[in-house]
Design a protein around this motif. Sequence first.
Motif, short mmCIF file in Angstrom:
data_model
loop_
_atom_site.label_atom_id
_atom_site.label_comp_id
_atom_site.label_asym_id
_atom_site.label_seq_id
_atom_site.Cartn_x
_atom_site.Cartn_y
_atom_site.Cartn_z
N THR A 1 0.84 -1.20 0.00
CA THR A 1 0.00 0.00 0.00
C THR A 1 0.87 1.25 0.00
O THR A 1 0.58 2.21 -0.72
N ILE A 2 1.94 1.24 0.77
CA ILE A 2 2.84 2.40 0.83
C ILE A 2 3.49 2.62 -0.53
O ILE A 2 3.56 3.75 -1.02
N VAL A 3 3.96 1.54 -1.16
CA VAL A 3 4.58 1.66 -2.48
C VAL A 3 3.57 2.18 -3.49
O VAL A 3 3.86 3.08 -4.28
N GLY A 4 2.36 1.65 -3.49
CA GLY A 4 1.32 2.10 -4.41
C GLY A 4 1.00 3.57 -4.23
O GLY A 4 0.86 4.32 -5.21
N ARG B 1 -10.15 13.67 -16.15
CA ARG B 1 -10.48 12.25 -16.00
C ARG B 1 -9.22 11.39 -15.93
O ARG B 1 -9.12 10.48 -15.10
N LEU B 2 -8.25 11.66 -16.79
CA LEU B 2 -7.03 10.86 -16.81
C LEU B 2 -6.27 10.99 -15.50
O LEU B 2 -5.85 10.00 -14.91
N ARG B 3 -6.11 12.20 -15.01
CA ARG B 3 -5.39 12.45 -13.77
C ARG B 3 -6.09 11.77 -12.58
O ARG B 3 -5.45 11.16 -11.74
N ARG B 4 -7.41 11.87 -12.54
CA ARG B 4 -8.16 11.27 -11.43
C ARG B 4 -8.18 9.74 -11.48
O ARG B 4 -8.41 9.08 -10.47
N SER B 5 -7.94 9.16 -12.66
CA SER B 5 -8.06 7.71 -12.81
C SER B 5 -6.84 6.94 -12.31
O SER B 5 -6.91 5.72 -12.17
N ILE B 6 -5.76 7.63 -12.02
CA ILE B 6 -4.55 6.94 -11.59
C ILE B 6 -4.69 6.54 -10.13
O ILE B 6 -4.85 7.39 -9.26
N ARG B 7 -4.67 5.23 -9.91
CA ARG B 7 -4.84 4.72 -8.55
C ARG B 7 -4.33 3.30 -8.47
O ARG B 7 -3.96 2.69 -9.48
N ASN C 1 2.72 -9.27 -1.80
CA ASN C 1 4.07 -8.90 -2.25
C ASN C 1 4.09 -8.14 -3.57
O ASN C 1 5.10 -8.10 -4.26
N PHE C 2 2.97 -7.56 -3.99
CA PHE C 2 2.94 -6.80 -5.22
C PHE C 2 1.86 -5.73 -5.16
O PHE C 2 0.94 -5.78 -4.34
N VAL C 3 1.99 -4.75 -6.05
CA VAL C 3 0.99 -3.71 -6.20
C VAL C 3 0.98 -3.28 -7.67
O VAL C 3 2.04 -3.22 -8.30
N ILE C 4 -0.20 -3.05 -8.21
CA ILE C 4 -0.34 -2.58 -9.59
C ILE C 4 -1.04 -1.24 -9.55
O ILE C 4 -2.15 -1.12 -9.04
N VAL C 5 -0.35 -0.23 -10.10
CA VAL C 5 -0.91 1.11 -10.19
C VAL C 5 -1.19 1.37 -11.66
O VAL C 5 -0.34 1.09 -12.52
N GLY C 6 -2.36 1.89 -11.97
CA GLY C 6 -2.68 2.14 -13.36
C GLY C 6 -3.88 3.03 -13.52
O GLY C 6 -4.35 3.67 -12.58
N SER C 7 -4.37 3.05 -14.75
CA SER C 7 -5.51 3.88 -15.11
C SER C 7 -6.47 3.03 -15.93
O SER C 7 -6.04 2.18 -16.71
N ASN C 8 -7.76 3.27 -15.77
CA ASN C 8 -8.75 2.54 -16.55
C ASN C 8 -9.24 3.35 -17.75
O ASN C 8 -10.15 2.93 -18.45
N VAL C 9 -8.63 4.48 -18.00
CA VAL C 9 -9.02 5.34 -19.12
C VAL C 9 -8.46 4.73 -20.41
O VAL C 9 -7.26 4.42 -20.48
N PRO C 10 -9.27 4.55 -21.44
CA PRO C 10 -8.80 3.86 -22.64
C PRO C 10 -7.67 4.58 -23.39
O PRO C 10 -6.87 3.94 -24.06
N TYR C 11 -7.58 5.89 -23.28
CA TYR C 11 -6.54 6.62 -24.02
C TYR C 11 -5.27 6.83 -23.21
O TYR C 11 -4.31 7.44 -23.69
#
Length: 158
Positions: free
Chosen positions: A19-22, A64-70, A77-87
Amino acid sequence: MNIEQYIKSLAKKIEDIPTIVGNEVVNYSLDAFKKQGWDGDAWKARKPSAKRNSKRALLVDTGRLRRSIRIRKKGSNFVIVGSNVPYAPAHNQGAKLTGSVTVSSFTRKGKKRKAHKVSSHKRKMNTTIPQRMFLGRSKKLDSIIKKAINNHLKKASI
C-alpha cells in the motif's frame, strides 16, 4: 515489548508495504501532472492551434485521466498502479493513429460570399500523439520508494 510483540508489529508493517509503495507511485504520477513532465524531462508542448488549449495544462481537459490513476490491484508482495481510461496508454507511451473520418455535407461561402455545397466525403487522418509519460519506472521514483519503506520499517523498530 517482548520478542513476540515485536515480530507481530514488524509483520504488520511488512503487510502495509504494498500500500505504501502504491501510494508513492500514485503521488509521483500526480506530481508529473503538476510539473508537466516526468523525471525532470518536460512534456512536449502542444501545437498552438486552438484558443481554448492555450492556457490549459497538458493532458488535462476534464481531469479524468489524472483522477483515474490509482492502485488497481495489490497482494501481499505486489501492487499494480494504473488507469482505466482507454486513451491512457496512447499518451503515456506515444502513438501513431491512422484512419478515416466521414465529413458530412455542408454549405461553404466562397469568394465574394457566394455559397456552394460541399458533398459528404471521407478524409484520411494521420495523427501522432507524443509520449508524455506519467506512469512507469524511474530511478528517482525507486529512491523515493526505498526511503518510504525504510522510514516505515524504522517506525516498527521503535
